[in-house]
Design an enzyme around this catalytic site. Structure first.
Site, short mmCIF file in Angstrom:
data_model
loop_
_atom_site.label_atom_id
_atom_site.label_comp_id
_atom_site.label_asym_id
_atom_site.label_seq_id
_atom_site.Cartn_x
_atom_site.Cartn_y
_atom_site.Cartn_z
N CYS A 2 -9.53 20.65 -11.35
CA CYS A 2 -9.85 21.76 -12.23
C CYS A 2 -9.72 21.31 -13.68
O CYS A 2 -9.04 20.33 -13.98
CB CYS A 2 -8.89 22.92 -11.97
SG CYS A 2 -8.87 23.47 -10.25
N ASN B 234 -3.80 23.26 -12.58
CA ASN B 234 -4.52 22.29 -11.76
C ASN B 234 -3.51 21.67 -10.82
O ASN B 234 -2.47 21.19 -11.25
CB ASN B 234 -5.15 21.21 -12.66
CG ASN B 234 -5.91 20.17 -11.87
OD1 ASN B 234 -6.23 20.37 -10.70
ND2 ASN B 234 -6.21 19.04 -12.50
N GLU C 188 -8.05 -2.70 3.72
CA GLU C 188 -8.44 -2.13 2.44
C GLU C 188 -7.79 -2.88 1.27
O GLU C 188 -8.42 -3.13 0.25
CB GLU C 188 -8.05 -0.64 2.40
CG GLU C 188 -8.24 0.05 1.06
CD GLU C 188 -9.70 0.20 0.64
OE1 GLU C 188 -9.92 0.66 -0.50
OE2 GLU C 188 -10.60 -0.13 1.42
N HIS D 128 -2.09 -15.54 16.53
CA HIS D 128 -3.28 -15.97 17.26
C HIS D 128 -4.27 -16.67 16.34
O HIS D 128 -5.48 -16.48 16.48
CB HIS D 128 -3.93 -14.77 17.95
CG HIS D 128 -3.06 -14.15 18.99
ND1 HIS D 128 -2.78 -14.75 20.20
CD2 HIS D 128 -2.37 -12.97 18.98
CE1 HIS D 128 -1.98 -13.98 20.90
NE2 HIS D 128 -1.71 -12.89 20.19
N LYS E 157 -22.00 0.20 -7.43
CA LYS E 157 -21.28 1.36 -6.92
C LYS E 157 -21.94 1.93 -5.66
O LYS E 157 -21.27 2.33 -4.72
CB LYS E 157 -21.21 2.44 -8.01
CG LYS E 157 -20.35 3.64 -7.63
CD LYS E 157 -18.90 3.22 -7.44
CE LYS E 157 -18.01 4.39 -7.04
NZ LYS E 157 -16.66 3.95 -6.70
#
Length: 607
Positions: free
Chosen positions: A2, A98, A479, A502, A602
């Site tokens: 907000c 907010n 990530e 492994h 992007k």
């Protein structure tokens, strides 16, 4: 996400507030409002829809006065109605907000028992009413605001104005940004610097937990403990303000710091008005009849989907397959009759993901598109479009879009579980209460940035790095490695920790940092064993864990950073922040282009 603006001006406030709200439109909103003091008396105008509706209202019913607050709202608690629009007023106080208040229902029960009533479905009205109750006890405006803030749990940015006090404005932040502006006989506060341009180029960023008292000529700032503090006043060129990086050097840093408010916004959009159930367009699907969910994505969205797989299979007991979009249709995979295929894409224009969506539709699947851009091709072509509400993301390396995806997918898992009868209403409520803690926990993790920065600078000196995790931490290891590769150009790999013996353990030596994502959960003992395997071969283990994990491995690991304790199901949000900061500060140390790394775009709109 907000937008907030507050002014104490020596000219009419309403035009300033409206112009600032227009500059905040990029954040997205579905209602808006302002409150102004005229002759020391509060009055307000609010409207659902676009700012043009509010502008028409102000033309018909002007608001004179030089002190006021304004807000663009994206519906969270309660729908996009005038009654739920900000500012919210309770007696002599008006508030814009907010964020998300975790304990608002508890506060509302206490206030209701004390005889206070409510007109909206929002958590914000509870803040205003709580402050009004403090004023009724005889507290000053400043003391009432401080006492109110002290009772709030969650992530928030707040701005208060008071009847009879045209020369005072009080604001506070925890988890959601606020910037204060200094003019000539005027003071301003906004969600970001762009809200204050062009009124002033002298700005001061509030730090986590700060609250401030603004008058026409002074700004008094207190830290979270109530102690008076000074914050640096910066003079920023207008073109820098319009670039809207705030106090950050890069958009990526700004977007990392925005995540508590982004998650709060996404929560509000995905949870019913009474916060008891998930409410989204995917409810129209009969999930009891779905034999399997197939999720297709690329890059960061692919790793977010792996987190979702754990949630959906564990909480909803629905089998999930994760597919890489660029490979999916070329395998010509069989898809089960009655199955659902969901495509996850920040831009909604990723070429491989769009082709996967079309393949799934041709195979008779019901299709979902989880996207950040609701006007995108994937959103238009999917049977059901689900927005993630992350807002514009400028940095090429995705941060807030990743965690918003994870949040929305987690909420989807709860909805599916309820519809399939795996959990009851109480179970759904418990999991939503758990998700509601995420903005606060992410804000606490962001406060650890200096510690993570120190670790990142050491990691940046290496040529390679390994990330290890188990369970929900395995996708976070992937990530983390991706982020490091994207913006530092270092070689990095993420592994399920049990797999290190492994093959990957052959890479371990005294020069290669091994970043272990290690909350003290049911898999910690297994991960500790993997860490000791690395340590035994002279590997340098940097552990990111909670207090219990760090205590258990104290004296064994090379470096450690202690994150807040969190339920295992929401821990990925905290560890996402940590790996984002590792990549960001390592990139700074190496001097690479953080926001526009080489060879990357992007949105990948070609195969």
């Amino acid at each position: 996400m907000c937008g907030i603006i507050g002014v104490i001006a020596n000219r009419p406030a309403a035009p300033i507030l409206m112009a600032s709200l227009e500059r905040l439109e990029y954040r997205g909103y579905d209602s808006a409002g302002i409150a102004v003091l005229e002759g020391g008396i509060l009055d307000r105008r609010r409207a659902a829809g676009k700012l043009s509706a509010l502008a028409r209202l102000l033309t018909d019913r002007p608001l004179p006065g030089t002190t006021g607050i304004g807000h663009t709202r994206w519906a969270t608690h309660g729908g996009p109605t005038e009654a739920n629009a900000h500012p919210h007023r309770a007696g002599p106080v008006a508030v814009v907000h907010n964020g998300i208040i975790e304990n608002y229902q508890e506060l509302k029960r206490d206030l209701t028992a004390a005889g206070y009533g409510f007109e909206s479905q929002t958590d914000t009205e509870v803040i205003a009413t709580l402050c009004a109750s403090m004023l009724a006890r005889g507290l000053s405006c400043e003391d009432a605001a401080a006492a109110t803030i002290a009772k709030l749990r969650g992530a928030y940015a707040l701005c208060f104005v008071f009847d009879g006090q045209p020369d005072i404005l009080i604001c506070a932040r925890r988890g959601s940004p606020l910037v204060v502006g200094l003019g000539e006989g005027e003071s301003f506060v906004g969600s970001d610097a762009i809200a204050l341009a062009p009124m002033t180029n002298r700005i001061c960023y509030l730090e986590e937990g700060d609250w401030a008292v603004l008058t026409r000529d002074t700004i008094r700032i207190h830290d979270a403990g109530g102690n008076p503090v000074r914050r640096e006043v910066q003079t920023i060129a207008i073109d820098t303000i319009l670039a809207d990086k705030g106090q950050h050097r890069h958009f990526m840093a700004k977007e990392i710091h925005e995540q508590p408010s982004v998650i709060a916004r996404a929560l509000g959009a995905w949870i019913s008005e009474d916060r008891t159930r998930v409410s989204c367009a995917a409810e129209a699907i009969d999930w009891r009849a779905v034999p399997r969910l197939t999720i297709v994505a690329c890059g960061t969205a692919h790793y977010a989907s792996h987190v979702a797989k754990v949630w959906i299979e564990r909480v909803a007991r629905l089998p999930v397959e994760i597919e890489i979009a660029s490979e999916f249709r070329y395998r010509e995979p069989p898809l089960p009759r009655g199955g659902v295929t969901m495509v996850v894409s920040q831009s909604g224009e990723t070429a491989d993901s769009l082709a996967a969506l079309r393949y799934a539709k041709a195979m008779g699947q019901t299709t979902l598109g989880l996207v950040n851009v609701t006007t995108s091709t994937i959103a238009r072509e999917a049977d059901v479009a689900l927005p993630i509400h992350a807002g514009p993301e400028i940095g090429v390396a995705s941060t807030k879009a990743f965690t918003a995806m994870v949040l929305c997918l987690s909420a989807l898992a709860v909805m599916i579980a309820r519809q399939r009868g795996v959990i009851d209403a109480a179970g759904e409520r418990a999991r939503l209460d758990l998700l509601s803690t995420v903005p606060r926990l992410m804000a606490e993790t962001i406060a650890l940035e200096p510690q993570i920065e120190a670790l990142a600078r050491e990691i940046s000196e290496a040529g390679d790095a390994l990330f290890l995790g188990r369970g929900l931490m395995y996708p976070l290891a992937l990530e983390g490695a991706l982020k490091l590769k994207e913006i530092t150009y270092m070689h990095a790999e993420g592994y399920a920790a049990g797999e290190i013996k492994h093959g990957p353990i052959a890479l371990v030596d005294e020069t290669t940092p091994v970043i272990a994502l290690a909350p003290h959960d049911a898999l910690f003992d297994k991960l500790a064993s993997n860490m000791r395997e690395v340590i035994g071969r002279k590997g340098r283990v940097a552990m990111i864990g909670d207090a219990d994990a760090c205590a258990e491995m104290s004296g064994e690991v090379w470096r450690s950073v202690t994150l807040p304790r969190a339920d295992p199901l929401v821990a990925p949000f905290l560890y996402a922040v940590a790996v984002q900061f590792i990549a960001y500060h390592a990139a700074l140390a190496k001097g690479t282009d953080v926001d526009q790394p080489r060879n990357l775009a992007k949105s990948v709109t070609v195969e």
